[in-house]
Design a protein around this motif. Structure first.
Motif, short mmCIF file in Angstrom:
data_model
loop_
_atom_site.label_atom_id
_atom_site.label_comp_id
_atom_site.label_asym_id
_atom_site.label_seq_id
_atom_site.Cartn_x
_atom_site.Cartn_y
_atom_site.Cartn_z
N ARG A 41 0.78 -1.19 -0.20
CA ARG A 41 -0.12 -0.09 0.10
C ARG A 41 0.95 1.23 0.17
N VAL A 81 4.70 -13.38 7.21
CA VAL A 81 3.43 -13.70 6.71
C VAL A 81 2.58 -12.35 6.29
N ARG A 82 2.02 -12.60 5.09
CA ARG A 82 1.23 -11.43 4.48
C ARG A 82 -0.02 -12.07 4.27
N GLY A 84 -3.26 -9.36 3.86
CA GLY A 84 -3.66 -8.13 2.72
C GLY A 84 -2.58 -6.98 2.56
N LEU A 91 5.46 -4.48 7.69
CA LEU A 91 6.02 -5.59 8.51
C LEU A 91 5.80 -6.86 7.77
N SER A 92 4.64 -7.08 7.03
CA SER A 92 4.41 -8.28 6.63
C SER A 92 5.36 -8.60 5.37
N GLY A 148 -13.75 -3.79 9.98
CA GLY A 148 -13.04 -2.37 9.69
C GLY A 148 -13.64 -2.00 8.51
N ILE A 153 -8.19 -4.47 3.09
CA ILE A 153 -7.73 -5.17 4.33
C ILE A 153 -7.81 -6.76 4.19
N GLY A 156 -6.46 -11.74 7.81
CA GLY A 156 -5.33 -12.58 8.51
C GLY A 156 -4.78 -11.34 9.58
N HIS A 158 -5.90 -8.30 10.01
CA HIS A 158 -6.61 -7.40 10.43
C HIS A 158 -7.47 -8.00 11.80
N SER A 160 -6.04 -10.32 13.51
CA SER A 160 -4.89 -10.53 14.54
C SER A 160 -4.68 -9.26 15.30
N ILE A 164 -11.62 -2.95 14.52
CA ILE A 164 -12.51 -1.92 14.97
C ILE A 164 -13.34 -1.49 13.74
N VAL A 215 -1.94 -18.03 11.06
CA VAL A 215 -3.51 -18.18 11.20
C VAL A 215 -4.00 -18.54 9.78
N TYR A 433 -2.94 1.68 19.33
CA TYR A 433 -3.96 0.49 18.60
C TYR A 433 -2.79 -0.33 17.72
N ARG A 437 -0.30 0.29 13.21
CA ARG A 437 1.17 0.00 13.75
C ARG A 437 2.07 1.16 13.56
#
Ligand code: FDA
Length: 497
Positions: A41, A81-82, A84, A91-92, A148, A153, A156, A158, A160, A164, A215, A433, A437
């Motif tokens: 993104r 792991v990525r 979305g 960081l993914s 969200g 998004i 996985g 989201h 984790s 919201i 996950v 939140y 991140r």
């Protein structure tokens, strides 16, 4: 530094033996950059100096994910792991420090399977929330799910981090509605809720992605919505009393009936009040007249539609966009952004709100979004899930945009504004939140190849408050060698703490 035992060539060889070769993209593959960028993104994390993965693996089956973990463990190569790719710090798929790692990209694992009679669904982590919403509601306008706003998004990452959204005052976070999950742990085992146990199942429902395993899918409880919901967008400029109305909103927003969520976007000299009401226009007008007359809302402001249309409307700002647009996974790399977050515990005074508005005369591209809590989300105990911000009035998200080389000025403005806000938001710790991140609030410290608890506390207590220590205990139990790790992964709690 590069883990001393890492054997990148052996790792790639192991992947080739266990996973169909067309699902493994190495740096030398002509498709590598295209696959890597597919869900990025932010152009901040796709530059010539970005620390990129050795390879991107795109599993089509759980067994491929298990094989990737086993290859990584044996050859000393970490995995990120990525799902979305929406992580605000990337960081993914990138490392902020030099590191040899592979990416497992779950975009191919994106089935959504709805059980109408049970009103539950299994959703794979690689699905987007747009795909989830569409599949749930396309044939049944009275079924929905609370998560969200942005449809691209990934489920996985989201879920984790909690998730919201516009129905949290009625139904809570996405993770308050998760019934079961399937995860590949650091030993490559595929576990469901019964297999992983309640501590790990607790941790993955909001403890942040990238710490406990991969996950693969989530079983969720679907929720009921009326066939028609009502929305409004009402803008008030500073001259129309925006500072007074936002001040009042801080008390009203978190205490309105649970069926009504009004969030606020402050940008320039204007506050935009965006509402979703799970009911009819006439009843909304009555509620607003009674509880929030300052906004002067009338029936002319009502926009009535199905819940699925409301999701598209709030995403695309256009009532004519078809709901099928929620299925698009296309993202754009044109704009740079930086995000930060806060929680407000006691209402900020009107005088301070006037000062806050004056910050927006200095930077036209900055904005804040205020997301009200209260209602159901506020009734859940702080330790029921890792998300600790239950009793806050509202979340503040800071967003700054820039193009080209405008980054320095934008970030300076954001940093100064965030410092100013420190006096008025939650303290000791100042809360943030995890899904918004922000590496500025702290990064892991690695000693003897393990991230330290004390280093993690700096950022971890901001995201998780008193739940941080329990997350670190779970980490020590399920991944004691710290295989799954990144700049803000949960560190294992050393024994005896
Ligand atoms: P991504 O794939 O980048 O993963 C994020 C993190 O989770 C990474 O650390 C990753 O390794 C890890 N992870 C990913 N998949 C995993 C898996 N299957 N198992 C374990 N770990 C996994 N949030 C919100 O609550 N409400 C909102 O309305 C919005 N709106 C919003 C709009 C926009 C435009 C953006 C960019 C972001 C948001 N967010 C949000 C924040 C969003 O919830 C957050 O970025 C999520 O982590 C994104 O999940 P992805 O799977 O897309 O990210």
């Amino acid at each position: 530094s590069v883990p001393s035992l890492a054997s990148p060539d052996d790792f790639l060889q192991c992947l080739r033996e266990k996973i169909p070769s067309e699902l493994v993209y190495t740096q030398s593959s002509s498709s590598f950059a295209g696959v890597l960028v597919s869900s990025i993104r932010s152009p901040r994390f796709f530059t010539n100096t970005t620390v990129r993965p050795l390879c991107v693996v795109t599993p089509t089956d759980a067994s491929h994910v298990q094989a990737a973990v086993l290859c990584g463990r044996t050859q000393g190569v970490r995995l990120r792991v990525r799902s979305g790719g929406h992580d605000y710090e990337g960081l993914s798929y990138r490392s902020a420090r030099p590191e040899v790692f592979g990416v497992v990209d779950l975009a191919n694992l994106r089935a959504v399977s709805v059980n109408q009679s049970e009103t539950t669904a299994w959703v794979d982590s690689g699905a987007t929330i747009g795909e989830l919403y569409y599949t749930i509601a396309k044939d049944n306008s009275q079924l929905a799910f609370p998560a969200g706003l942005c449809p691209t998004i990934g489920v996985g990452g989201h879920f984790s981090g909690g998730a919201i959204g516009m129905m949290m005052r009625k139904y809570g976070l996405a993770v308050d509605n998760v019934l079961d999950a399937k995860l590949v742990n650091a030993n490559g085992d595929l576990l469901d809720r019964a297999g992983m146990g309640e501590d790990l199942f607790w941790a993955i429902r909001g403890g942040g992605g990238g710490s406990f395993g991969i996950v693969l899918s989530w079983k969720v409880q679907l929720v009921q919505v009326p066939p028609t919901v009502t929305m409004f967008n009402i803008a008030k400029t500073i001259d129309q009393g925006a500072a007074d109305i936002v001040t009042r909103w801080q008390d009203v927003g978190p205490s309105l009936p649970n069926d009504l969520t009004i969030r606020v976007i402050v940008q320039g000299q204007q506050a935009l009040f965006q509402a979703l009401y799970l009911g009819t226009c006439s009843s909304l007008v009555a509620t607003m007249g009674d509880q929030f007359p300052e906004l002067t809302m009338t029936s002319a402001d009502c926009q009535s539609m199905t819940w699925l249309q409301s999701v598209a409307f709030i995403s695309f700002w256009n009532r004519d966009t078809p709901v099928e647009a929620l299925l698009s996974r296309t993202t754009s790399l044109s704009t740079y952004t930086k995000n930060k977050s806060d929680y407000v515990q006691s209402a900020i005074s009107k005088g301070v709100w006037k000062d806050i508005f004056s910050w927006f005369t200095m930077n036209g591209a900055g904005l804040i979004i205020l997301e009200p809590h209260g209602g159901f989300i506020g009734s859940v105990p702080t330790d029921a899930t890792p998300y600790p911000h239950r009793s806050m009035l509202y979340n503040v998200q800071y967003i700054v945009f820039w193009q080209g080389d405008g980054g320095a000025a934008a970030n300076t403005w954001l940093g100064n504004f965030y410092d100013f806000m420190g006096q008025y938001v939650s303290k000791n710790p100042r809360q943030a939140y995890v899904n918004y991140r922000d590496l500025d609030i702290g990064q892991n410290v690695v000693v003897d190849d393990v991230t330290t608890f004390d280093g993690g506390k700096v950022w971890g207590e901001q995201y998780f408050a008193s739940n941080f220590q329990r997350l670190a205990s779970v980490k020590a139990a399920v991944d004691p060698t710290n295989y799954f790790r990144n700049e803000q992964s949960i560190p294992p709690l050393a024994q005896g703490r």
